[in-house]
Design a protein around this motif. Structure first.
Motif, PDB file in Angstrom:
ATOM      1  N   ASP A 115      16.052   0.955   3.863  1.00 57.87           N
ATOM      2  CA  ASP A 115      14.677   1.420   3.693  1.00 57.87           C
ATOM      3  C   ASP A 115      14.457   1.520   2.184  1.00 57.87           C
ATOM      4  N   HIS A 116      13.805   0.533   1.613  1.00 57.98           N
ATOM      5  CA  HIS A 116      13.585   0.468   0.152  1.00 57.98           C
ATOM      6  C   HIS A 116      12.506   1.502  -0.189  1.00 57.98           C
ATOM      7  N   THR A 117      12.843   2.441  -1.063  1.00 58.75           N
ATOM      8  CA  THR A 117      12.086   3.684  -1.156  1.00 58.75           C
ATOM      9  C   THR A 117      11.553   3.978  -2.551  1.00 58.75           C
ATOM     10  N   ASN A 118      10.290   4.418  -2.611  1.00 59.58           N
ATOM     11  CA  ASN A 118       9.757   5.023  -3.832  1.00 59.58           C
ATOM     12  C   ASN A 118       8.873   6.196  -3.423  1.00 59.58           C
ATOM     13  N   LEU A 119       9.393   7.404  -3.615  1.00 59.82           N
ATOM     14  CA  LEU A 119       8.677   8.624  -3.248  1.00 59.82           C
ATOM     15  C   LEU A 119       8.368   9.484  -4.477  1.00 59.82           C
ATOM     16  N   LYS A 120       8.478   8.879  -5.646  1.00 61.31           N
ATOM     17  CA  LYS A 120       8.234   9.620  -6.880  1.00 61.31           C
ATOM     18  C   LYS A 120       6.767  10.056  -6.966  1.00 61.31           C
ATOM     19  N   PRO A 121       6.510  11.255  -7.479  1.00 61.00           N
ATOM     20  CA  PRO A 121       5.117  11.677  -7.651  1.00 61.00           C
ATOM     21  C   PRO A 121       4.377  10.846  -8.687  1.00 61.00           C
ATOM     22  N   THR A 122       5.129  10.162  -9.538  1.00 59.89           N
ATOM     23  CA  THR A 122       4.527   9.345 -10.598  1.00 59.89           C
ATOM     24  C   THR A 122       4.348   7.884 -10.188  1.00 59.89           C
ATOM     25  N   ALA A 123       4.701   7.543  -8.951  1.00 59.08           N
ATOM     26  CA  ALA A 123       4.616   6.142  -8.510  1.00 59.08           C
ATOM     27  C   ALA A 123       3.182   5.625  -8.609  1.00 59.08           C
ATOM     28  N   THR A 124       3.009   4.544  -9.312  1.00 59.26           N
ATOM     29  CA  THR A 124       1.690   3.929  -9.461  1.00 59.26           C
ATOM     30  C   THR A 124       1.477   2.891  -8.365  1.00 59.26           C
ATOM     31  N   VAL A 125       0.258   2.409  -8.268  1.00 58.70           N
ATOM     32  CA  VAL A 125      -0.041   1.348  -7.302  1.00 58.70           C
ATOM     33  C   VAL A 125       0.818   0.118  -7.586  1.00 58.70           C
ATOM     34  N   SER A 126       1.000  -0.203  -8.858  1.00 60.25           N
ATOM     35  CA  SER A 126       1.824  -1.366  -9.205  1.00 60.25           C
ATOM     36  C   SER A 126       3.292  -1.134  -8.856  1.00 60.25           C
ATOM     37  N   ASP A 127       3.749   0.121  -8.948  1.00 58.75           N
ATOM     38  CA  ASP A 127       5.115   0.445  -8.533  1.00 58.75           C
ATOM     39  C   ASP A 127       5.307   0.188  -7.039  1.00 58.75           C
ATOM     40  N   ILE A 128       4.319   0.571  -6.249  1.00 57.78           N
ATOM     41  CA  ILE A 128       4.394   0.371  -4.797  1.00 57.78           C
ATOM     42  C   ILE A 128       4.326  -1.117  -4.463  1.00 57.78           C
ATOM     43  N   GLN A 129       3.492  -1.842  -5.189  1.00 54.62           N
ATOM     44  CA  GLN A 129       3.413  -3.289  -4.996  1.00 54.62           C
ATOM     45  C   GLN A 129       4.772  -3.938  -5.285  1.00 54.62           C
ATOM     46  N   LYS A 130       5.415  -3.518  -6.369  1.00 54.98           N
ATOM     47  CA  LYS A 130       6.730  -4.046  -6.747  1.00 54.98           C
ATOM     48  C   LYS A 130       7.760  -3.722  -5.669  1.00 54.98           C
ATOM     49  N   LEU A 131       7.726  -2.487  -5.158  1.00 50.96           N
ATOM     50  CA  LEU A 131       8.627  -2.078  -4.081  1.00 50.96           C
ATOM     51  C   LEU A 131       8.504  -3.013  -2.889  1.00 50.96           C
ATOM     52  N   CYS A 132       7.275  -3.276  -2.506  1.00 46.84           N
ATOM     53  CA  CYS A 132       7.015  -4.128  -1.338  1.00 46.84           C
ATOM     54  C   CYS A 132       7.406  -5.574  -1.604  1.00 46.84           C
ATOM     55  N   ASP A 133       7.126  -6.070  -2.807  1.00 43.64           N
ATOM     56  CA  ASP A 133       7.513  -7.438  -3.161  1.00 43.64           C
ATOM     57  C   ASP A 133       9.028  -7.609  -3.088  1.00 43.64           C
ATOM     58  N   GLU A 134       9.758  -6.585  -3.582  1.00 52.16           N
ATOM     59  CA  GLU A 134      11.225  -6.639  -3.525  1.00 52.16           C
ATOM     60  C   GLU A 134      11.723  -6.598  -2.087  1.00 52.16           C
ATOM     61  N   ALA A 135      11.079  -5.786  -1.265  1.00 52.68           N
ATOM     62  CA  ALA A 135      11.484  -5.686   0.139  1.00 52.68           C
ATOM     63  C   ALA A 135      11.295  -7.011   0.876  1.00 52.68           C
ATOM     64  N   ILE A 136      10.188  -7.660   0.596  1.00 54.55           N
ATOM     65  CA  ILE A 136       9.922  -8.973   1.209  1.00 54.55           C
ATOM     66  C   ILE A 136      10.929 -10.011   0.710  1.00 54.55           C
ATOM     67  N   LYS A 137      11.153 -10.023  -0.599  1.00 53.27           N
ATOM     68  CA  LYS A 137      12.065 -10.996  -1.215  1.00 53.27           C
ATOM     69  C   LYS A 137      13.481 -10.864  -0.665  1.00 53.27           C
TER      70      LYS A 137
END
Length: 212
Positions: free
Chosen positions: A8-30
Motif C-alpha cells: 500500500d504505497h502511502t502518503n499521509l503527511k499533512p503537508t502532502a500537496t496535490v502534486s505529491d499525491i499525483q506522484k504517489l499514484c504514478d509510482e503505484a501504477i508504474k
C-alpha cells in the motif's frame, strides 16, 4: 506473488500537496503496487490519478489519533467511499481500549464495518501505545467485529511495526483476518521478513525503494 502485490504505497503527511499525491499514484501504477493510501481530502485526487489502472485506493479515517466520535468516523468513511475509496483504514479509540471499554471498541468497529459493507476495513490498533495484553484484546475485538484486517500502526505514533507485534497479532487472528504491517518498513529485507511472518499488506512511503 510479487513484493509489489503486498504494498500500500502511502502518503499521509499533512503537508502532502496535490502534486505529491499525483506522484504517489504514478509510482503505484508504474510499479504495479496493490494500492495507494491517502487522507480523505486526497481521495478524489487519487481516484482520478489512478484512472482505470488496477491499483486500489485506501483511505484513512479517525486518523491518526482515533479519538473522534463513532458518528464522525462513519461519516468520514462513507464520504471517502463516495469519492472512490476501495478500502478504509480506521484507527481504534485507543483511550477506550486502555480504559477497559472493550464493548465500546468492538461496537465501534462493528458499526463502521456494517456501514461500509463489502468495502475492506483495516483496523489500526497503534501497537506502540499498547501492552501485549491490550494488543491481543484489540485483535480479538477486531475479529469479533468482523473486520477484514488488523494493522499495526499509523506511522504517526512513537513507533511502527515490529516483528514481535506481527507474531502476536497472527497468534490471535490466525487466518480469520489479514494483517497489515505499517510504520518504518523502508527496505526490501524487512518487507520480506514481514511477509514470511504472515503479513498480507505492507503500508509504506518507500515503495519504490522496496522493490529495487
Amino acid at each position: 506473488m510479487e513484493l509489489a502485490d503486498f504494498i500500500d504505497h502511502t502518503n499521509l503527511k499533512p503537508t502532502a500537496t496535490v502534486s505529491d499525491i499525483q506522484k504517489l499514484c504514478d509510482e503505484a501504477i508504474k510499479h504495479h503496487f496493490y494500492a495507494v493510501c491517502v487522507n480523505g481530502c486526497n481521495v478524489a485526487v487519487a481516484k482520478k490519478a489512478i484512472k482505470e489502472s488496477p491499483v486500489k485506493l485506501a483511505a484513512v479515517i479517525g486518523f491518526p489519533l482515533g479519538a473522534m466520535s463513532t458518528k464522525a468516523k462513519i461519516f468520514e468513511a462513507m464520504d471517502c467511499i463516495d469519492h472512490g475509496a476501495d478500502e478504509i483504514d480506521m484507527v481504534i479509540n485507543i483511550g477506550w481500549l486502555k480504559s477497559g471499554m472493550f464493548d465500546a471498541v468492538r461496537e465501534e468497529i462493528k458499526v463502521i464495518k456494517e456501514a461500509i459493507g463489502e468495502t475492506v476495513l483495516k483496523v489500526i490498533i497503534e501497537t506502540c501505545y499498547l501492552t501485549d495484553a491490550e494488543k491481543e484484546e484489540a485483535c480479538s475485538l477486531a475479529k469479533d467485529a468482523r473486520a477484514d484486517f488488523v494493522k499495526t500502526s499509523t506511522g504517526f505514533g512513537t513507533g511502527g511495526a515490529t516483528y514481535d507485534d506481527v507474531v502476536l497479532m497472527k497468534g490471535i487472528v490466525g487466518d480469520e483476518l489479514k494483517i497489515k504491517a505499517s510504520g518504518g518498513v523502508k527496505d526490501q529485507a524487512t518487507a520480506k521478513k514481514y511477509i514470511e511472518l504472515g503479513v498480507s499488506r505492507i503500508g509504506t512511503s518507500s515503495g519504490p525503494d522496496l522493490i529495487k
